[in-house]
Every structure is written in C-alpha cells, then in structure tokens.
Write a protein that holds these residues in place. Structure first.
Motif, mmCIF file in Angstrom:
data_model
loop_
_atom_site.group_PDB
_atom_site.id
_atom_site.type_symbol
_atom_site.label_atom_id
_atom_site.label_comp_id
_atom_site.label_asym_id
_atom_site.label_seq_id
_atom_site.Cartn_x
_atom_site.Cartn_y
_atom_site.Cartn_z
ATOM 1 N N UNK A 58 0.830 -1.195 0.000
ATOM 2 C CA UNK A 58 0.000 0.000 0.000
ATOM 3 C C UNK A 58 0.867 1.249 0.000
ATOM 4 N N UNK A 59 0.329 2.314 -0.554
ATOM 5 C CA UNK A 59 1.012 3.601 -0.517
ATOM 6 C C UNK A 59 -0.008 4.689 -0.226
ATOM 7 N N UNK A 60 -0.225 5.001 1.049
ATOM 8 C CA UNK A 60 -1.058 6.150 1.371
ATOM 9 C C UNK A 60 -0.334 7.440 1.019
ATOM 10 N N UNK A 61 -1.029 8.345 0.378
ATOM 11 C CA UNK A 61 -0.441 9.614 -0.035
ATOM 12 C C UNK A 61 -1.225 10.741 0.609
ATOM 13 N N UNK A 62 -0.544 11.543 1.398
ATOM 14 C CA UNK A 62 -1.187 12.644 2.108
ATOM 15 C C UNK A 62 -0.702 13.986 1.565
ATOM 16 N N UNK A 63 -1.554 14.989 1.766
ATOM 17 C CA UNK A 63 -1.205 16.353 1.370
ATOM 18 C C UNK A 63 -0.684 16.386 -0.072
ATOM 19 N N UNK A 64 -1.479 15.869 -0.971
ATOM 20 C CA UNK A 64 -1.064 15.781 -2.367
ATOM 21 C C UNK A 64 -0.891 17.154 -2.990
ATOM 22 N N UNK A 65 0.094 17.247 -3.868
ATOM 23 C CA UNK A 65 0.430 18.497 -4.546
ATOM 24 C C UNK A 65 0.335 18.297 -6.058
ATOM 25 N N UNK A 66 0.154 19.372 -6.795
ATOM 26 C CA UNK A 66 0.131 19.225 -8.261
ATOM 27 C C UNK A 66 1.379 18.521 -8.795
ATOM 28 N N UNK A 67 2.514 18.695 -8.138
ATOM 29 C CA UNK A 67 3.755 18.039 -8.570
ATOM 30 C C UNK A 67 3.703 16.529 -8.394
ATOM 31 N N UNK A 68 2.709 16.025 -7.660
ATOM 32 C CA UNK A 68 2.559 14.579 -7.494
ATOM 33 C C UNK A 68 1.775 13.947 -8.647
ATOM 34 N N UNK A 69 1.276 14.752 -9.556
ATOM 35 C CA UNK A 69 0.547 14.232 -10.705
ATOM 36 C C UNK A 69 1.447 13.339 -11.552
ATOM 37 N N UNK A 70 1.027 12.094 -11.739
ATOM 38 C CA UNK A 70 1.842 11.117 -12.475
ATOM 39 C C UNK A 70 1.100 9.794 -12.554
ATOM 40 N N UNK A 71 1.629 8.899 -13.376
ATOM 41 C CA UNK A 71 1.237 7.493 -13.325
ATOM 42 C C UNK A 71 2.125 6.820 -12.278
ATOM 43 N N UNK A 72 1.489 6.080 -11.389
ATOM 44 C CA UNK A 72 2.205 5.417 -10.301
ATOM 45 C C UNK A 72 2.275 3.928 -10.578
ATOM 46 N N UNK A 73 3.473 3.372 -10.432
ATOM 47 C CA UNK A 73 3.729 1.970 -10.732
ATOM 48 C C UNK A 73 4.312 1.268 -9.520
ATOM 49 N N UNK A 74 3.902 0.029 -9.311
ATOM 50 C CA UNK A 74 4.628 -0.793 -8.350
ATOM 51 C C UNK A 74 5.514 -1.762 -9.130
ATOM 52 N N UNK A 75 6.567 -2.197 -8.473
ATOM 53 C CA UNK A 75 7.560 -3.037 -9.131
ATOM 54 C C UNK A 75 8.167 -3.996 -8.129
ATOM 55 N N UNK A 76 8.693 -5.100 -8.641
ATOM 56 C CA UNK A 76 9.319 -6.114 -7.800
ATOM 57 C C UNK A 76 10.654 -6.522 -8.400
ATOM 58 N N UNK A 77 11.597 -6.803 -7.538
ATOM 59 C CA UNK A 77 12.905 -7.226 -8.027
ATOM 60 C C UNK A 77 13.756 -7.733 -6.891
ATOM 61 N N UNK A 78 14.860 -8.400 -7.213
ATOM 62 C CA UNK A 78 15.724 -8.966 -6.176
ATOM 63 C C UNK A 78 16.664 -7.926 -5.570
ATOM 64 N N UNK A 79 16.131 -6.780 -5.200
ATOM 65 C CA UNK A 79 16.955 -5.689 -4.681
ATOM 66 C C UNK A 79 17.288 -5.941 -3.220
ATOM 67 N N UNK A 80 18.489 -5.630 -2.818
ATOM 68 C CA UNK A 80 18.883 -5.775 -1.424
ATOM 69 C C UNK A 80 19.411 -4.474 -0.847
ATOM 70 N N UNK A 81 19.788 -3.543 -1.695
ATOM 71 C CA UNK A 81 20.301 -2.260 -1.222
ATOM 72 C C UNK A 81 19.240 -1.194 -1.422
ATOM 73 N N UNK A 82 19.516 0.009 -1.003
ATOM 74 C CA UNK A 82 18.555 1.104 -1.150
ATOM 75 C C UNK A 82 18.658 1.730 -2.536
ATOM 76 N N UNK A 83 18.434 0.889 -3.517
ATOM 77 C CA UNK A 83 18.504 1.372 -4.885
ATOM 78 C C UNK A 83 17.279 2.206 -5.242
#
Length: 127
Positions: A83-108
């Motif tokens: 889940x991604x709750x989004x608060x206090x949304x701004x016009x700059x937050x306008x976008x297509x939002x995607x979730x993704x999965x991968x074998x990441x282990x670092x803060x990439x």
C-alpha cells in the motif's frame, strides 16, 4: 503479475491510498528467496522516478526526499499486497504510479533494478 489500483483526480491537500496486489511474486520480508517491492511514478514527458521501496529481507522502507513525511509505504504479507497512502497531495505529485518487484537488497532507486512491473494507476492533482 502486479496490479495497481487507487488512482484518482483529486485537489491539492487531498489524500489517496494506492494498492499493489501481487500474484506469483513473494513479498521478501519473510521469504528468503523473495523480492523487494517498490513504487515509482512517471509524470507526462518525464522519466520514471523512485518513490518508496522495501528492500528484500527488510521491513524498513526508504523514500524519495520529495515524498518523505507525506507518503508511507506498507505491506500486508498475508494478502501479498503493498500500500502507498499519499497525504497532502500536490500538483507536482501528478503522475502514473507503478509498483515493481525485483531482487533488490540495497537502497537502490533505479528502475532498472526491478524486473516485474504493473500497468500503473493515474493520479492527477489539480484545483
């Protein structure tokens, strides 16, 4: 397969909650061979940018500076959903939002480190 939902047209200051339901991908917090999960967004005419993510083997999320304090990512392992709750949304937050999965282990923050992507859900913030 990843499926996002929850996008909408809202006004500045409003809140939304995005969901990402996963099938065939194991959330990595409790599974040794699982995947890290992340959220990205892409505004019209711009590159895809990192928003937030859980690395594999970690229950601690990390965030892009532009959303830290306003967005809080969470997971429901039993439902294989992020889940991604989004608060206090701004016009700059306008976008297509995607979730993704991968074998990441670092803060990439690189989209190229993720292997599986959803189709996206659109958020428009306008008065």
């Amino acid at each position: 397969q990843l499926v996002e939902s929850g996008g909408a047209l809202v006004q500045p200051g409003d809140s939304l909650k995005l969901s990402c339901a996963a099938s065939g991908v194991t959330f990595g917090v409790y599974a040794f061979s699982g995947y890290g999960m992340g959220w990205f967004r892409q505004a019209p005419g711009k590159e895809r940018d990192f928003v937030a993510a859980f690395p594999r083997h970690s229950s601690t999320a990390y965030y892009a500076g532009s959303v830290k304090g306003r967005f809080t990512v969470s997971q429901d392992i039993t439902r294989n959903t992020m889940f991604l709750p989004l608060n206090n949304l701004k016009p700059a937050d306008t976008a297509d939002y995607y979730c993704a999965a991968g074998p990441i282990v670092s803060n990439t923050t690189s989209p190229s480190d993720y292997q599986n992507w959803g189709q996206g859900t659109q958020i428009s913030v306008s008065s």
